[in-house]
Design a protein around this motif. Structure first.
Motif: not given
Lengths: 203, 483
Positions: A15-19, A30-39
Motif C-alpha cells: 500500500t505504501l509503495a504504491s502510494g 500509471h498513477s491511477v493504476l497504482f492507486l487501484i493497487l493501493a485500494f
C-alpha cells in the motif's frame, strides 16, 4: 498469528509503495493504476481486521467506480503532466525545509506525550457483538442510532447531484434527438417515394 | 431475533424536515415545469422558510434532544434559526430582479438556497461532532455551487472554484480536529464530551491540538483572520445576490456553530481556547479595518468589512461569559439587518441594465436618489458604530463583556480598530453626498427592494428606542448556552 503479521506487513508495504508510486509515476495512467493497487491492498487490510463489509465497499466503490472514473478523466483531459511538474525541483529545497521544520515541531510537541485516555472519559469502541455479522451490525446502527446522519448524508449527496447538473449541463441547439412519437406516427407515403425509372437511363 | 427500535422524535426537527421535503418537492416542480417556473419556485421557497420559521418559534425550545442525542433545540438554537431563516429569505427575495436581468433564472437557485438553509439549521442544532460536520458540509456544498452559478462569467467560476478548494481544505482540518478529539475522549456527543472534559485535571495535549484544528476549520467558515483569504475574491466574483446571501445567513450560522462548539462541549476548557479566540479576533478587527481602506470595489469592501465584523462578534466569544455570548448574539442580529440593507442598495447599483460595483459609481447619489442615499448613509454610520444607531449598541455590548471579563487589551484594540474602520464607511458617505454626481442609476427600484430597504433603515435608526425584546431574546439564548 505469525501469518497474520506477515500478511499485514506485506499488504501495508505494498500500500505504501504504491502510494508513493501514485505521486511519483511519470505517466498519469500509471498513477491511477497504482492507486487501484493501493485500494486493493487497503481492502486486504480491512479483511485482516475482520471488517469484510468495508473491504467489499472499498473494492466496489473505490476500485470499481472512483478509480475507473479517474482513469477516464486522465485519459480524456490529455494534460501535459510533465509540464506541470517542472517547478518541482526548483521548490524542493524550500518545501523540504518547511516540511522538516514542521516535523521537528510536531515531534517536540508530541514526543513526551503518550496516547492514553484521561480519567473519566468514555471507553473507546465497543467490541464486536458475537454472532452478528459485520454488515448486519452496521445496518442495525445506521438505520437506528445514526439515522439522522444517514439522512443528512443523503441530502449532501442530493446537493452534489444538483450542483453537478447546474454547473455542467448545457442545452445545445441543433442536437438531433430521437422522437419516438414522430417515428411511430410516420406513414408509408411520407417515408417512401416511388420513382419511375426508365430502363437504361438511371435516376 | 430482530430488535425493535422506537422511531426518533421528529417534533423538534420539524422545521428541518419541512425544508428538506419542500426542497425535494420544488426540485420536482422545477424539473417538470422548466426554468419558466423560477419565480413560482422562488416564492414557494420563501414561503417554506416562513413556515419553517413559524414552527421554529412555536416548537419546543427548552433543550430538547432527539435522534439519539445528535440534535438539540434550545433557546439559543431557536434564536439563531430565526435569524438564519430571515437572512436566507430576504437574500432570496432580493435576488429576483438580478436573476431576471442577468438571464440567470434557473429554478435550481432557490432550491440550492433552501438546501443551504437546511444545512445551516442543522449546524445551529448540531449536538454531535458528526452532525456538526454533515450540517456544515450540506451548507458549504450548496454555497460552492451558488458562488459559481453564473457559469459563463470567469470571475464567478473562479470564485466558486476558489471557495471549493479552500473550503475542502478547511473541512479537512476540521475533520482532523474532530478525529483527534474523538481519539482522545472516545466520544463525539457534545453532552458526553462536556461531561468528560468538565472534570478538571490535566488536559491531554492531543485534545488541545484537536481543538486548535477544530477552531481553524470554524474560523475559515466565519472568515476570520488568518483564514480569511478566500473572502474578498469570493465576495467579488460571486453574483451580487449570492454575495448578499453569503454575507448574512451562512455567517450567522457559522458564528452560532462556533459559539455552541466552544461553549457546549468545550465550555470547561475556556482557559485553553480563550487566547486563540482573542488573537483571531484582534487580527480580524485590525485587518478588516486597514485592508478595506484601499478598496474601490464595493463588494470587496463589504468582504473586508465582514471580516472586521466577525472580529467584533468574536470579542464576545473571547469573553467566554453569558454576557459575552449575549453580545455576540445581539451583534449578529444587528449585523444581519445592516448587511441586508447595504446589499439592497448595492443590488440597485445598476446603470443601463448593467451592474456597477465601484464605490465611485455612488457619487452624487444624494441628489439623484436622496432616499436611497439616506438609507445607505444610515447603514454606513451604523456599520462604523456611530451612536445612536444599532451598530453602536452591537459593539457596545461585546466590548462591555470584554471589559467585564478583564480582556482590556482586546477591548481597547477593538475600539481603535473601529475608529480606523469608520474611515472607509464615512468615505462612502462623502462620495454619495459631496462628490460631483455621475450618471443616474436605473429606475425604478423594485417594490420588494423598497420594503426591505425601508424596514432595515428603520430598524437600524430606531433600535435604541426599543431594544428590550432583542436584548431579552439574546439573553435567554445566551443563558441556554452557558450552563
Amino acid at each position: 498469528m505469525i501469518v497474520q503479521t506477515l500478511t499485514f506487513c506485506l499488504l501495508a508495504a505494498v500500500t505504501l509503495a504504491s502510494g508513493v508510486m501514485v505521486i511519483s509515476a511519470r505517466n498519469p495512467v500509471h498513477s491511477v493504476l497504482f492507486l487501484i493497487l493501493a485500494f486493493f491492498n487497503s481492502a486486504g487490510l480491512f479483511v485482516l481486521m475482520g471488517a469484510e463489509f468495508l473491504a467489499m465497499i472499498m473494492v466496489i466503490v473505490y476500485v470499481g467506480a472512483v478509480a475507473v472514473l479517474f482513469l477516464f478523466v486522465v485519459m480524456m483531459l490529455d494534460i501535459n503532466f510533465v509540464e506541470l511538474r517542472q517547478g518541482f525541483l526548483q521548490y524542493l529545497p524550500i518545501g523540504g525545509l518547511v516540511g522538516l521544520i514542521m516535523l521537528v515541531e510536531l515531534l517536540l510537541v508530541l514526543g513526551g506525550w503518550a496516547i492514553r485516555p484521561p480519567a473519566g472519559v468514555v471507553a473507546a469502541a465497543e467490541p464486536a457483538v458475537a454472532g452478528v455479522s459485520n454488515t448486519e451490525a452496521l445496518g442495525s446502527l445506521l438505520y437506528t442510532r445514526y439515522v439522522y446522519l444517514f439522512q443528512a448524508a443523503g441530502m449532501v449527496l442530493l446537493v452534489a447531484m444538483i450542483g453537478a447538473i447546474v454547473l455542467t449541463l448545457r442545452t445545445r441547439a441543433g442536437v438531433r434527438k430521437q422522437s419516438i412519437s414522430r417515428q411511430v406516427s410516420r406513414r408509408r407515403d411520407e417515408a417512401v417515394e416511388v420513382k419511375e425509372v426508365a430502363p437504361g437511363s438511371g435516376i | 431475533m430482530p430488535t425493535v427500535h422506537a422511531v426518533p422524535d421528529l417534533a423538534p426537527a420539524l422545521p428541518e424536515v419541512i425544508l428538506a421535503v419542500v426542497a425535494m418537492a420544488l426540485l420536482m416542480l422545477g424539473v417538470f415545469r422548466g426554468d419558466g417556473s423560477t419565480r413560482t419556485v422562488s416564492w414557494l421557497a420563501v414561503a417554506a422558510m416562513a413556515v419553517a420559521g413559524f414552527f421554529v418559534i412555536t416548537g419546543p425550545s427548552d433543550g430538547v434532544v432527539t435522534f439519539s442525542g445528535m440534535f438539540v433545540v434550545d433557546r439559543f438554537a431557536v434564536f439563531m434559526k430565526v435569524l438564519v431563516l430571515i437572512g436566507s429569505a430576504l437574500a432570496l427575495v432580493m435576488s429576483f430582479g438580478y436573476l431576471r436581468d442577468e438571464g440567470m433564472e434557473r429554478f435550481e437557485f432557490p432550491v440550492l438556497l433552501v438546501l443551504a438553509t437546511l444545512g445551516m439549521l442543522m449546524m445551529v442544532s448540531a449536538n454531535d461532532l458528526m452532525a456538526l460536520y454533515l450540517g456544515l458540509e450540506l451548507q458549504s456544498l450548496a454555497l460552492y455551487v451558488v458562488a459559481a452559478f453564473k457559469r459563463e462569467s470567469l470571475r464567478s467560476t473562479e470564485a466558486g472554484l476558489k471557495y471549493f478548494v479552500l473550503g475542502a481544505l478547511s473541512s479537512g482540518m476540521l475533520l482532523y480536529g474532530c478525529s483527534l478529539i474523538y481519539g482522545i475522549t472516545g466520544a463525539t456527543d457534545f453532552a458526553a464530551l462536556s461531561a468528560a472534559l468538565s472534570g478538571g485535571g490535566e488536559v491531554p495535549i492531543g485534545l488541545v491540538i484537536g481543538l486548535v484544528f477544530l477552531v481553524s476549520g470554524l474560523a475559515f467558515k466565519v472568515s476570520a483572520v488568518p483564514f480569511h483569504m478566500w473572502t474578498p475574491d469570493v465576495y467579488e466574483g460571486a453574483p451580487t445576490p449570492v454575495t448578499a446571501f453569503f454575507a448574512v445567513a451562512p455567517k450567522i450560522a457559522a458564528v452560532a456553530l462556533f459559539l455552541r462548539v466552544m461553549m457546549s462541549p468545550f465550555g470547561g476548557l475556556v482557559s485553553q481556547w480563550q487566547q486563540i479566540i482573542v488573537v483571531v479576533s484582534i487580527a480580524s478587527m485590525v485587518l478588516g479595518a486597514f485592508a478595506a481602506i484601499r478598496q474601490d470595489n464595493i463588494k470587496r469592501l463589504m468582504a473586508y468589512s465582514s471580516i472586521g465584523h466577525v472580529g467584533y462578534a468574536l470579542v464576545g466569544l473571547a469573553a467566554g461569559t453569558a454576557e459575552g455570548m449575549r453580545g455576540t448574539i445581539l451583534y449578529m442580529t444587528i449585523y444581519l439587518v445592516m448587511n441586508v440593507g447595504t446589499f439592497a442598495v448595492i443590488l440597485n447599483m445598476k446603470r443601463a441594465g448593467a451592474m456597477v460595483e465601484g464605490i465611485h459609481d455612488l457619487a452624487g447619489l444624494a441628489r439623484s436618489r436622496p432616499l436611497m442615499a439616506l438609507a445607505m448613509g444610515i447603514f454606513m454610520f451604523s456599520l462604523a458604530g456611530i451612536p445612536p444607531l444599532a451598530g453602536f449598541f452591537a459593539k457596545l455590548y461585546v466590548f462591555l463583556a470584554a471589559v467585564n471579563a478583564e480582556l482590556y487589551a482586546l477591548a481597547v484594540i477593538g475600539v481603535l480598530a473601529s475608529v480606523v474602520g469608520a474611515f472607509y464607511y464615512l468615505r462612502i458617505i462623502r462620495i454619495m453626498y459631496f462628490d460631483a454626481p455621475s450618471e443616474v442609476f436605473d429606475a425604478p427600484v423594485a417594490s420588494e427592494m423598497r420594503v426591505i430597504l425601508a424596514a432595515a433603515a428603520v430598524f437600524t435608526l430606531f433600535f435604541f428606542a426599543y431594544p428590550a425584546p432583542f436584548l431579552a431574546g439574546a439573553e435567554a439564548a445566551a443563558l441556554a448556552l452557558v450552563r
